[in-house]
Design a protein around this motif. Structure first.
Motif, PDB file in Angstrom:
ATOM      1  N   ARG A 461      46.308  49.868 105.633  1.00  0.00           N
ATOM      2  CA  ARG A 461      47.214  49.011 106.401  1.00  0.00           C
ATOM      3  C   ARG A 461      47.205  49.390 107.881  1.00  0.00           C
ATOM      4  N   GLU A 462      47.137  50.681 108.159  1.00  0.00           N
ATOM      5  CA  GLU A 462      47.064  51.115 109.556  1.00  0.00           C
ATOM      6  C   GLU A 462      45.782  50.617 110.207  1.00  0.00           C
ATOM      7  N   ALA A 463      44.657  50.656 109.469  1.00  0.00           N
ATOM      8  CA  ALA A 463      43.396  50.167 110.011  1.00  0.00           C
ATOM      9  C   ALA A 463      43.463  48.662 110.286  1.00  0.00           C
ATOM     10  N   ILE A 464      44.124  47.914 109.382  1.00  0.00           N
ATOM     11  CA  ILE A 464      44.270  46.476 109.585  1.00  0.00           C
ATOM     12  C   ILE A 464      45.113  46.203 110.833  1.00  0.00           C
ATOM     13  N   GLN A 465      46.165  46.977 111.032  1.00  0.00           N
ATOM     14  CA  GLN A 465      47.005  46.802 112.220  1.00  0.00           C
ATOM     15  C   GLN A 465      46.230  47.081 113.492  1.00  0.00           C
ATOM     16  N   GLN A 466      45.368  48.091 113.463  1.00  0.00           N
ATOM     17  CA  GLN A 466      44.543  48.381 114.632  1.00  0.00           C
ATOM     18  C   GLN A 466      43.566  47.247 114.917  1.00  0.00           C
ATOM     19  N   LEU A 467      42.998  46.675 113.862  1.00  0.00           N
ATOM     20  CA  LEU A 467      42.090  45.540 114.041  1.00  0.00           C
ATOM     21  C   LEU A 467      42.835  44.331 114.609  1.00  0.00           C
ATOM     22  N   GLU A 468      44.059  44.107 114.140  1.00  0.00           N
ATOM     23  CA  GLU A 468      44.847  43.007 114.674  1.00  0.00           C
ATOM     24  C   GLU A 468      45.146  43.212 116.156  1.00  0.00           C
ATOM     25  N   LEU A 469      45.438  44.458 116.540  1.00  0.00           N
ATOM     26  CA  LEU A 469      45.690  44.749 117.944  1.00  0.00           C
ATOM     27  C   LEU A 469      44.441  44.507 118.784  1.00  0.00           C
ATOM     28  N   SER A 470      43.292  44.953 118.270  1.00  0.00           N
ATOM     29  CA  SER A 470      42.036  44.721 118.997  1.00  0.00           C
ATOM     30  C   SER A 470      41.732  43.243 119.117  1.00  0.00           C
ATOM     31  N   LEU A 471      42.045  42.491 118.057  1.00  0.00           N
ATOM     32  CA  LEU A 471      41.795  41.056 118.079  1.00  0.00           C
ATOM     33  C   LEU A 471      42.702  40.363 119.084  1.00  0.00           C
ATOM     34  N   SER A 472      43.955  40.836 119.196  1.00  0.00           N
ATOM     35  CA  SER A 472      44.884  40.246 120.163  1.00  0.00           C
ATOM     36  C   SER A 472      44.423  40.503 121.595  1.00  0.00           C
ATOM     37  N   ALA A 473      43.771  41.651 121.817  1.00  0.00           N
ATOM     38  CA  ALA A 473      43.298  41.989 123.161  1.00  0.00           C
ATOM     39  C   ALA A 473      41.917  41.441 123.449  1.00  0.00           C
ATOM     40  N   ALA A 474      41.296  40.785 122.485  1.00  0.00           N
ATOM     41  CA  ALA A 474      39.922  40.314 122.650  1.00  0.00           C
ATOM     42  C   ALA A 474      39.740  39.377 123.840  1.00  0.00           C
ATOM     43  N   PRO A 475      40.640  38.412 124.106  1.00  0.00           N
ATOM     44  CA  PRO A 475      40.439  37.526 125.267  1.00  0.00           C
ATOM     45  C   PRO A 475      40.395  38.279 126.594  1.00  0.00           C
ATOM     46  N   ILE A 491      36.292  34.846 118.101  1.00  0.00           N
ATOM     47  CA  ILE A 491      37.652  35.275 117.782  1.00  0.00           C
ATOM     48  C   ILE A 491      38.182  34.544 116.555  1.00  0.00           C
ATOM     49  N   ALA A 492      37.894  33.245 116.444  1.00  0.00           N
ATOM     50  CA  ALA A 492      38.338  32.481 115.277  1.00  0.00           C
ATOM     51  C   ALA A 492      37.693  33.014 114.001  1.00  0.00           C
ATOM     52  N   GLY A 493      36.403  33.339 114.090  1.00  0.00           N
ATOM     53  CA  GLY A 493      35.730  33.906 112.926  1.00  0.00           C
ATOM     54  C   GLY A 493      36.290  35.256 112.538  1.00  0.00           C
ATOM     55  N   ALA A 494      36.580  36.079 113.540  1.00  0.00           N
ATOM     56  CA  ALA A 494      37.160  37.394 113.260  1.00  0.00           C
ATOM     57  C   ALA A 494      38.538  37.274 112.620  1.00  0.00           C
ATOM     58  N   ARG A 495      39.342  36.299 113.080  1.00  0.00           N
ATOM     59  CA  ARG A 495      40.663  36.110 112.475  1.00  0.00           C
ATOM     60  C   ARG A 495      40.544  35.690 111.009  1.00  0.00           C
ATOM     61  N   ALA A 496      39.589  34.825 110.706  1.00  0.00           N
ATOM     62  CA  ALA A 496      39.391  34.391 109.324  1.00  0.00           C
ATOM     63  C   ALA A 496      38.993  35.572 108.440  1.00  0.00           C
ATOM     64  N   VAL A 497      38.115  36.429 108.980  1.00  0.00           N
ATOM     65  CA  VAL A 497      37.693  37.597 108.216  1.00  0.00           C
ATOM     66  C   VAL A 497      38.845  38.575 108.039  1.00  0.00           C
ATOM     67  N   LEU A 498      39.667  38.704 109.069  1.00  0.00           N
ATOM     68  CA  LEU A 498      40.811  39.605 108.988  1.00  0.00           C
ATOM     69  C   LEU A 498      41.770  39.172 107.882  1.00  0.00           C
ATOM     70  N   GLU A 499      41.963  37.873 107.723  1.00  0.00           N
ATOM     71  CA  GLU A 499      42.823  37.386 106.649  1.00  0.00           C
ATOM     72  C   GLU A 499      42.259  37.752 105.281  1.00  0.00           C
ATOM     73  N   GLN A 500      40.925  37.737 105.153  1.00  0.00           N
ATOM     74  CA  GLN A 500      40.314  38.162 103.893  1.00  0.00           C
ATOM     75  C   GLN A 500      40.509  39.659 103.670  1.00  0.00           C
ATOM     76  N   PHE A 621      31.775  43.995 119.006  1.00  0.00           N
ATOM     77  CA  PHE A 621      32.586  44.532 117.902  1.00  0.00           C
ATOM     78  C   PHE A 621      32.818  43.483 116.830  1.00  0.00           C
ATOM     79  N   TRP A 622      33.018  42.250 117.258  1.00  0.00           N
ATOM     80  CA  TRP A 622      33.352  41.207 116.282  1.00  0.00           C
ATOM     81  C   TRP A 622      32.162  40.908 115.364  1.00  0.00           C
ATOM     82  N   SER A 623      30.953  41.034 115.857  1.00  0.00           N
ATOM     83  CA  SER A 623      29.783  40.789 115.014  1.00  0.00           C
ATOM     84  C   SER A 623      29.694  41.844 113.921  1.00  0.00           C
ATOM     85  N   LYS A 624      29.831  43.105 114.286  1.00  0.00           N
ATOM     86  CA  LYS A 624      29.789  44.168 113.292  1.00  0.00           C
ATOM     87  C   LYS A 624      30.959  44.062 112.320  1.00  0.00           C
ATOM     88  N   PHE A 625      32.085  43.694 112.862  1.00  0.00           N
ATOM     89  CA  PHE A 625      33.281  43.529 112.038  1.00  0.00           C
ATOM     90  C   PHE A 625      33.040  42.502 110.946  1.00  0.00           C
TER      91      PHE A 625
END
Length: 647
Positions: A461-475, A491-500, A621-625
């Motif tokens: 869960r902590e790792a997911i929160q860190q990814l969400e923070l990175s995604l929010s700062a992506a722009p 960013i849209a693709g990364a958000r979809a993957v994050l939900e999975q 980062f988003w490609s590797k993610f």
């Protein structure tokens, strides 16, 4: 002509309309009056009621003068007066943001705001603690002004304004519908006036049969109460919506209080007083109904009754291992033990021998006090007390004191669930299960543990929160060489993957130090309760998936020693879109071997799974993610593997 005109003039409908015309004619046009509006649904209900009463009056044209006069009086008393309708706007004016219109056409204030003590408890606990009974005080529960649809009980006493249907068969056939006038009578053609007010519903048929029997013989009579006249009651004091209410004549004190929105944040649940003709006739504790289901003191209301809700008494918060955490109201003299009983007592995991009391009134030293249950029974609660029921069953016991239940399955002599004493080891469990079979693949043994799973869940869960923070700062940190559309797509693709990723759960697997040639498991591993051990049979394939020409599982060759790159070649090699630098292998024992650690030249082991990811544009980062998560779901790997791959 004058007589007919006078009769028409005295009809209820016309008199009501004239009253409205006169009221509107003399009403001063002040700013306050200019803003008042008539709810069309309330007006429609009033007009329909007046029309029905007019029809009832016309159908009783042969009644005596006293009966007609009674109908007029009944009609005037039964005018619809709901909470905050146009009929009582003269008593109190509320701002528009304080009013809420419900589906019944009645204007009511929202449920009461939390009181100061509730806000104080929220600051202390960091979460809301509701007042007990507050879940009943919602607008959907205020439907008591609607006509009663339930069966009229046999004990119900007929009252003026009730509508009775009398049906006859035999020597006399027919059916009549009559409304009881203010004298308590109904008029039957050929019989005369019959007094029915004060008669129990069960006795109503016999009363009418005797009256009809004075004129007729050989008949059968059936009687029913078609509708009950509404009664007007007043809810006053600390109610959320004090005022006059029209309720069913079957309504009780609890019905009227709930229709008024219940007690306000400063009102009492423990005492609702009923006044009749200026004298107190009842005092109802709502806790008796809410907690005990007892309605003995919930008296049936009569016309012009007044209910008074006094200020709330002592309020205490009960938290911890009880059946229902809430803020409760105490009666004078009630003890800590009695308040625990109001909360349903301690739950299954609660400590039944003691509680902790926090007192804020300054009468004792500040801080918690531990009370035995005997002391709790002798301690009177004080305003603002916080009572905490401690928990015992949820405490983690030392491993030396924990008996162990282990599930063993797969390649053992006797698969099953084994109950063993504390400090039992892995080799002892295997011995209890009859030892390993000749086909056991020790290297692929899977040991899962609940305590490890819980730790993995926290880290995941902590790792997911860190990814969400990175995604929010992506722009703010995106590659400036990419177009806006490309950045948004990434960013849209990364958000979809994050939900999975959020849907994935760690499995609690422990990777043990086992070599491919080992024939026994590491014996000194101490087992824990609810451990699960699975020893698979020796696999015969190596899987190659991802960006290759022919993804498949290949039989292991016994004629030569193949390496990982040889199996990639057997799959046709990588396609042009493959990312060769990020190829990785998942071993049967749970280890992950990346190309940077020599995966391509490593010997292939039974059960290996090779994955070749797709090369994406750039190395962001988003490609590797995205590649890592695609790997997770294509191979059905554990969430712990994802964390290992991303390190």
């Amino acid at each position: 002509m004058r007589v007919e005109f006078f009769k028409m003039f005295t009809t209820n409908a016309l008199r009501t309309r004239l009253a409205w015309i006169l009221a509107l004619a003399v009403m001063p046009l002040s700013p306050a009056n200019a803003q008042q509006t008539i709810d069309p649904r309330v007006a429609a209900a009033q007009q329909a009621q007046q029309s029905q009463q007019s029809q009832d009056g016309s159908s009783s044209g042969t009644a005596t003068g006293s009966s007609s006069q009674g109908d007029d009086s009944s009609s005037a008393d039964s005018t619809l007066i709901g909470p905050r309708t146009i009929a009582d706007t003269s008593r109190q004016t509320l701002s528009s943001d304080q009013l809420r219109q419900t589906d019944s056409g009645l204007l009511t204030k929202p449920p009461a705001e939390p009181g100061e003590f509730e806000k104080y408890i929220e600051r202390i606990l960091g979460r809301k603690l509701p007042r007990f009974g507050a879940d009943l005080l919602v607008p959907s529960n205020r439907d008591f002004a609607l006509p009663a649809t339930s069966t009229v009980p046999g004990s119900y006493v007929v009252r003026p304004g009730d509508t009775i249907v009398v049906s006859l068969s035999g020597s006399v056939d027919g059916s009549v519908r009559r409304t009881v006038d203010t004298n308590g009578k109904i008029y039957l053609e050929g019989i005369g006036a019959v007094r029915v007010a004060g008669v129990r519903h069960d006795d109503l048929r016999d009363v009418l049969a005797r009256a009809i029997g004075t004129q007729y013989r050989g008949f059968t009579v059936s009687v029913s109460v078609a509708s009950l006249r509404g009664i007007r009651v007043y809810v006053t004091g600390f109610a959320n919506n004090p005022g006059a209410f029209t309720v069913s004549s079957l309504s009780t004190m609890a019905n009227a209080v709930l229709q008024a929105g219940g007690p306000s944040s400063g009102g009492s649940f423990r005492s609702v007083k009923l006044y009749r003709s200026g004298r107190q006739v009842g005092d109802f504790d709502l806790y008796e109904l809410l907690r005990g289901g007892n309605r003995v003191n919930d008296l049936v209301l009569e016309n012009e009754d007044v209910l008074f809700i006094p200020p709330a008494g002592k309020q205490v918060a009960i938290i911890g291992s009880v059946q229902q955490e809430a803020i409760y109201e105490a009666l004078p003299g009630e003890s800590v033990e009695q308040m625990l009983a109001a909360a349903g007592g301690t739950n299954t995991l609660g400590d039944a021998s003691r509680v902790v009391l926090y007192r804020i009134d300054g009468s004792v030293d500040p801080g918690p006090r531990e009370l035995s249950r005997a002391e709790a029974a002798a301690t009177t609660v004080s305003t603002g007390d916080i009572i905490q029921a401690l928990s015992t069953g949820s405490l983690i016991q030392p491993l030396d004191k924990q008996s162990v239940l282990v599930r063993v399955e797969g390649e053992v002599g006797k698969p099953g669930i084994y109950y063993v004493p504390p400090n039992s080891t892995l080799d002892q469990i295997i011995a209890r299960a009859g030892g390993l079979t000749s086909g056991a693949f020790v290297y692929g043994t899977r040991l899962t543990r609940q305590s490890v799973k819980q730790q993995q869940q926290v880290s995941y869960r902590e790792a997911i929160q860190q990814l969400e923070l990175s995604l929010s700062a992506a722009p703010l940190t995106s590659d400036t060489t990419l177009s806006l559309a490309d950045r948004q797509a990434q960013i849209a693709g990364a958000r979809a993957v994050l939900e999975q990723l959020k849907k994935a759960e760690p499995d609690g697997r422990i990777v043990m130090p086992i070599g491919i040639a080992d024939a026994v498991l590491p014996g000194p591993v101490r087992m824990e309760n609810n451990d699960e051990l699975y020893i698979p049979a020796r696999p015969t394939t190596v899987g190659v998936f991802g960006a290759v020409y022919r993804p498949a599982s290949f039989l292991i060759s016994n004629s030569r020693d193949y390496r990982i790159k040889d199996y990639v070649d057997l799959a046709g090699g990588t396609i042009r879109a493959a990312d060769k630098g990020d190829i990785f292998v998942v071993r049967a024992n749970g280890e992950v071997l990346s190309r940077k650690r020599g995966a391509m030249n490593a010997p292939a082991n039974p059960g290996d799974v090779v994955f070749v990811p797709v090369r994406t544009q750039g190395s962001t980062f988003w490609s590797k993610f995205k590649d890592v998560v695609q790997t997770l779901f294509q191979l059905s790997l554990s969430a712990a593997t994802v964390i290992s791959v991303t390190k």
